[in-house]
Design an enzyme around this catalytic site. Structure first.
Site, PDB file in Angstrom:
ATOM      1  N   SER B  41       0.866  -1.188   0.000  1.00 30.88           N
ATOM      2  CA  SER B  41       0.000   0.000   0.000  1.00 30.88           C
ATOM      3  C   SER B  41       0.901   1.236   0.000  1.00 30.88           C
ATOM      4  O   SER B  41       2.039   1.182   0.477  1.00 30.88           O
ATOM      5  CB  SER B  41      -0.924   0.002   1.212  1.00 30.88           C
ATOM      6  OG  SER B  41      -0.192   0.313   2.372  1.00 30.88           O
ATOM      7  N   VAL B  43       0.991   4.134   1.624  1.00 31.73           N
ATOM      8  CA  VAL B  43       1.452   4.714   2.895  1.00 31.73           C
ATOM      9  C   VAL B  43       2.409   3.754   3.598  1.00 31.73           C
ATOM     10  O   VAL B  43       3.426   4.173   4.166  1.00 31.73           O
ATOM     11  CB  VAL B  43       0.250   5.075   3.792  1.00 31.73           C
ATOM     12  CG1 VAL B  43       0.724   5.693   5.106  1.00 31.73           C
ATOM     13  CG2 VAL B  43      -0.680   6.048   3.069  1.00 31.73           C
ATOM     14  N   CYS B  44       2.101   2.455   3.546  1.00 24.44           N
ATOM     15  CA  CYS B  44       3.009   1.478   4.178  1.00 24.44           C
ATOM     16  C   CYS B  44       4.353   1.454   3.462  1.00 24.44           C
ATOM     17  O   CYS B  44       5.398   1.289   4.105  1.00 24.44           O
ATOM     18  CB  CYS B  44       2.376   0.090   4.162  1.00 24.44           C
ATOM     19  SG  CYS B  44       0.880  -0.028   5.149  1.00 24.44           S
ATOM     20  N   SER B  45       4.322   1.618   2.161  1.00 24.55           N
ATOM     21  CA  SER B  45       5.589   1.666   1.416  1.00 24.55           C
ATOM     22  C   SER B  45       6.413   2.868   1.865  1.00 24.55           C
ATOM     23  O   SER B  45       7.623   2.761   2.097  1.00 24.55           O
ATOM     24  CB  SER B  45       5.318   1.763  -0.093  1.00 24.55           C
ATOM     25  OG  SER B  45       4.617   0.624  -0.539  1.00 24.55           O
ATOM     26  N   LEU B  48       7.747   2.148   5.613  1.00 26.54           N
ATOM     27  CA  LEU B  48       8.849   1.198   5.750  1.00 26.54           C
ATOM     28  C   LEU B  48      10.105   1.694   5.031  1.00 26.54           C
ATOM     29  O   LEU B  48      11.224   1.409   5.470  1.00 26.54           O
ATOM     30  CB  LEU B  48       8.427  -0.184   5.275  1.00 26.54           C
ATOM     31  CG  LEU B  48       7.360  -0.842   6.168  1.00 26.54           C
ATOM     32  CD1 LEU B  48       7.055  -2.258   5.732  1.00 26.54           C
ATOM     33  CD2 LEU B  48       7.763  -0.855   7.630  1.00 26.54           C
TER      34      LEU B  48
END
Lengths: 146, 150
Positions: B41, B43-45, B48
């Site tokens: 996703s 935002v998760c990319s 992290l």
């Protein structure tokens, strides 16, 4: 976040805008023309995120090296204006177009001093809570770049 | 959300390489659990990727950073490769979200964890937690460093 100081890259006159930006970031590129057009003192701080934009560290080092010959913002403008040509030969061409001393540019952009300078900005952005780019701070608050 | 001072629920999950990993494996070290919604996703990319940039500084403080989401180990492996990161990722895959639930980080209505940070001390006690107001908000890495220097 450290206040703007003499070691920062800055241009323009007017209210202060501190911009944390990634030279490999498409959002930064699209915002840069608008940011640059503002009647403001723009302070540019490096915020390369290599795992998102693998060429970013090299681009920031190149900009910093250009800055050592007084052409920091010229290279930043050039990189944002044309994001499709960012490999080393393209950087050499851009440096040549800016009349930089190429040997010095090559040495500087690979130097520990330049890497440390870029990292210092990045860490100041981390301390300021930057989680994405471009992140823009005025003297009082965040400013929406759009 | 679980609170500071409570014992950290132990768990065993498979990592991105299919190996079993337990929280108790890290007893004697501090562990930062990074609950995040979903591999790949946007935002998760971003989250992290950002944390990868400061991972050496986090590790230099003696802290092991571990990402946890409901994705499978295979998805984690592909996600790692896509981002070029080496953060340990654990699959809270089956029963889905069981570990996130144990830490109070699961959002039932969307079927994944909220963006939550949990710092576990060397004895397995919760030292600090942060829960984002929404999964769309990335906790700044400054929060982690503030917690580690508190």
């Amino acid at each position: 976040m450290p206040p703007a100081g003499p070691e920062d890259h800055r241009r323009g006159e007017g209210p202060l805008l501190i911009v944390y930006a990634d030279l490999g970031c498409p959002h930064c590129a699209s915002a840069w023309a608008e940011i640059s057009a503002r009647e403001a003192t723009i302070v540019f701080r490096h915020f390369p995120v290599a795992s998102k934009h693998p060429r970013s560290p090299a681009l920031h080092a190149a900009a910093e090296a250009a800055g050592q010959q007084g052409r920091f913002f010229d290279l930043v403008d050039s990189l944002y204006a044309d994001r499709g040509h960012v490999d080393d030969p393209h950087l050499w061409q851009r440096a040549e177009d800016l009349d930089l001393d190429l040997d010095r540019f090559e040495t500087d952009r690979r130097s520990g001093t330049v890497a440390a300078r870029v990292r210092r900005d990045f860490e100041s952005g981390i301390r300021a809570g930057v989680t994405g780019t471009p992140a823009i701070f005025s003297s009082a608050s965040d400013v929406d770049p759009t | 959300m679980i609170a500071a001072g409570e014992p950290a629920p132990d768990f065993t999950l498979r990592n991105q390489d299919g190996e079993k990993v337990s929280l108790s494996d890290f007893r004697g070290e501090k562990v930062l659990l990074v609950f995040y919604p979903l591999d790949f996703s946007p935002v998760c990319s971003d989250q992290l990727s950002l944390y990868q940039e400061v991972k050496p500084e986090i590790e230099a403080k003696g802290v092991r950073m571990i990402g946890i989401s409901v994705d499978s180990g295979f998805a984690h492996k592909a996600f790692q490769e896509k981002l070029g990161i080496d953060t340990l990722l654990l699959a809270d895959f089956e029963p889905k979200g069981e570990v996130a639930r144990a830490y109070g980080a699961y959002i039932d209505r969307v079927g994944h964890a909220n963006r939550s940070l949990v710092l576990v001390d060397e004895q397995g006690t919760i030292e600090w937690v942060h829960e984002s107001p929404t999964p769309l908000e990335i906790p700044g890495a400054n929060l982690i460093f503030d917690a580690l220097s508190a």
